[in-house]
Design a protein around this motif. Structure first.
Motif, PDB file in Angstrom:
ATOM      1  N   ARG A 118     124.423 -12.972  77.491  1.00 26.25           N
ATOM      2  CA  ARG A 118     124.770 -11.626  77.948  1.00 26.25           C
ATOM      3  C   ARG A 118     124.473 -11.468  79.437  1.00 26.25           C
ATOM      4  NH1 ARG A 118     122.332 -10.286  72.964  1.00 26.25           N
ATOM      5  NH2 ARG A 118     120.390  -9.645  74.029  1.00 26.25           N
ATOM      6  N   ALA A 119     123.382 -12.084  79.885  1.00 30.79           N
ATOM      7  CA  ALA A 119     123.037 -12.019  81.310  1.00 30.79           C
ATOM      8  C   ALA A 119     124.083 -12.737  82.155  1.00 30.79           C
ATOM      9  CB  ALA A 119     121.652 -12.623  81.542  1.00 30.79           C
ATOM     10  N   PHE A 120     124.548 -13.901  81.685  1.00 26.73           N
ATOM     11  CA  PHE A 120     125.591 -14.634  82.422  1.00 26.73           C
ATOM     12  C   PHE A 120     126.870 -13.794  82.514  1.00 26.73           C
ATOM     13  CE2 PHE A 120     123.607 -18.733  80.563  1.00 26.73           C
ATOM     14  CZ  PHE A 120     122.653 -18.746  81.557  1.00 26.73           C
ATOM     15  N   GLU A 121     127.239 -13.184  81.386  1.00 25.17           N
ATOM     16  CA  GLU A 121     128.444 -12.363  81.362  1.00 25.17           C
ATOM     17  C   GLU A 121     128.303 -11.181  82.307  1.00 25.17           C
ATOM     18  OE1 GLU A 121     132.204 -10.870  80.193  1.00 25.17           O
ATOM     19  OE2 GLU A 121     131.283 -12.835  79.839  1.00 25.17           O
ATOM     20  N   HIS A 122     127.118 -10.558  82.316  1.00 22.43           N
ATOM     21  CA  HIS A 122     126.866  -9.425  83.201  1.00 22.43           C
ATOM     22  C   HIS A 122     126.991  -9.841  84.660  1.00 22.43           C
ATOM     23  CE1 HIS A 122     124.945  -5.801  84.781  1.00 22.43           C
ATOM     24  NE2 HIS A 122     124.184  -6.592  85.506  1.00 22.43           N
ATOM     25  N   ARG A 123     126.418 -10.973  85.013  1.00 16.93           N
ATOM     26  CA  ARG A 123     126.471 -11.434  86.407  1.00 16.93           C
ATOM     27  C   ARG A 123     127.904 -11.757  86.818  1.00 16.93           C
ATOM     28  NH1 ARG A 123     125.667 -16.074  89.778  1.00 16.93           N
ATOM     29  NH2 ARG A 123     124.380 -15.521  91.589  1.00 16.93           N
TER      30      ARG A 123
END
Length: 454
Positions: A118-123
């Motif tokens: 989710r963090a990768f997608e957010h970034r």
């Protein structure tokens, strides 16, 4: 192949640090270990990471202190914090300070990987939004036109060449493509920018009234003409008049407009004296005027007078690369105070839509999605073109007629916009008169039902 995603792993316990590095390596994620907040800050200065995974409780600087410094130096990097089970207060404080997410120890590997995904997608989403905002800044620096496609860049180049000339312009394109925006850009980037830009829709009023609106009338020219009135050509003297949907103008009025273009002189209805005017005419139509000329519906001599400079605005389906730029611009227009981003999936779905109503339909869909959105992501604006799922299910379950479903959806939109009929009509894709007529008819039927029941 694309570079593997990278995570800075921060934990003072060697065993935990090694376990996390091994877990990420096995998942195809490049892991950089750090045993303290200071070591992590040094690593972040030397390299850029897709995410940071850090323990909260560490000797020296805590994970919260690390988070605070990373928010200053690497604000685009999402930080996931690890906290012991039961330390919910620390997790709440971490989220308040700007952590992307937190996981509690002991944790399952799936929960850590899911949080990082989710963090990768957010970034990635934040990077795409920043890229679009930069591109948007570049494209909107030229008037109010938005788009980076080759077709739009060619329109920009043509406008720069002709904006300060006096030549008439004919803009063609489907409804909703932004023909009036093109006309305004021509006017406000040219030598006439300080004078009036006067738009009028040639389909919005009957022939007799349109003639009076364009050329004015003298007192007593017709019943109700108690005072003289200046026409729009007089109002636009020194500036530009924009004649939208010129293809719907009647043959009789076409002849009078042709005379004005030839003589640069207007004569009010009922008057016998002309007045010279200096007006640039920009006309627009969604019709093929060549076919209208061949069919005898449009004067050939007027067509050539108007078509000195031709600009065609292509439909949105032929320039999908402009969809994301327009969508972000519409979000900024309708929700300037809210920080809302479109997910990658939503952007891809938007670009696959046919958008038969072009930019106007896209803007309406964005406005509906913003009204229905509760979080920071607007989800899928194209799906907002359909009634809410609960409304559809209720309609099917109750076997509502199309008329009843339309009435229910209209009520839902009116509730969302707090009774603003102008905004509701725009979202529903109808004009205000149609909305008023629908509401009036429904109110009348409701009164009749109450009368019968009593």
């Amino acid at each position: 192949m694309s570079e593997p995603r990278s995570v800075l792993v921060v934990d003072d316990e060697p065993a935990m640090r090694e376990m996390l590095v091994s877990l990420l390596d096995e998942s195809g994620i490049r892991a950089q270990p750090a045993s303290s907040a200071d070591e992590a800050l040094a690593s972040s200065r030397d390299a850029e990471f897709d995410a940071v995974l850090s323990d909260i409780r560490m000797p020296g600087k805590s994970g919260l202190a690390l988070l605070a410094e990373l928010r200053e130096t690497r604000p685009e990097t999402p930080v996931v914090l690890m906290t012991a089970f039961g330390s919910i207060d620390s997790a709440v404080e971490a989220m308040r300070l700007g952590a992307f997410d937190y996981v509690t120890k002991p944790f399952k590997r799936e929960s850590v990987l899911a949080s990082l995904e989710r963090a990768f997608e957010h970034r990635a989403l934040e990077q795409e939004n920043r890229r679009l905002r930069r591109a948007l800044d570049r494209t909107t620096s030229f008037g109010d036109l938005i788009g980076a496609s080759l077709a739009m860049r060619e329109i920009y180049a043509l406008i720069r060449k002709i904006s300060s000339s006096r030549s008439n312009v004919l803009i063609t394109g489907e409804s909703g493509t932004g023909k009036e925006v093109v006309a305004r850009t021509i006017h406000f980037t040219g030598a006439r920018a300080s004078a009036a830009f006067v738009p009028i829709n040639c389909t919005a009023m009957p022939e007799g009234l349109l003639e009076s609106e364009l050329f004015g009338h003298v007192r007593g020219a017709f019943t109700g003409a108690h005072t003289a009135k200046r026409g729009l050509f007089a109002e636009a003297d020194g500036g530009t008049i924009f004649l939208d949907e010129i293809g719907d103008m009647s043959p009789a009025l076409q002849a009078k407009l042709l005379r004005v273009l030839q003589d640069h002189e207007i004569r009010p209805v009922g008057g016998n004296k002309g007045t010279r005017v200096d007006v640039r005419v920009i006309a627009a139509t969604n019709k093929d005027l060549r076919k209208a000329v061949a069919a005898g519906l449009f004067r050939q001599d007027l067509y050539y007078r108007l078509n000195v400079i031709a600009i065609h605005v292509p439909p949105l389906r032929e320039r999908p690369e402009d969809v994301a730029l327009l969508a972000h611009a519409f979000i900024g227009r309708h929700a300037p105070e809210r920080k809302i981003a479109l997910s990658r999936g939503a952007l891809e779905l938007l670009q696959r839509q046919p958008w038969e109503g072009n930019a106007r339909e896209l803007e309406n869909a964005i406005e509906r999605a913003l009204l229905l959105a509760n979080g920071r992501s607007a989800g899928s604006p194209s799906s907002a073109r359909e009634p809410a799922p609960d409304l559809l299910e209720a309609a099917v379950g109750r076997q509502l007629s199309l008329h009843e479903l339309t009435a229910a959806y209209t009520d839902r939109i009116l509730e969302l916009v707090k009774g603003n009929k102008v905004k509701a009509a725009r979202i529903l894709g109808i004009n205000r008169r149609t909305l008023y007529r629908r509401n009036g008819a429904r109110a009348q039927r409701a009164a009749q039902r109450r009368e019968k029941e009593s």
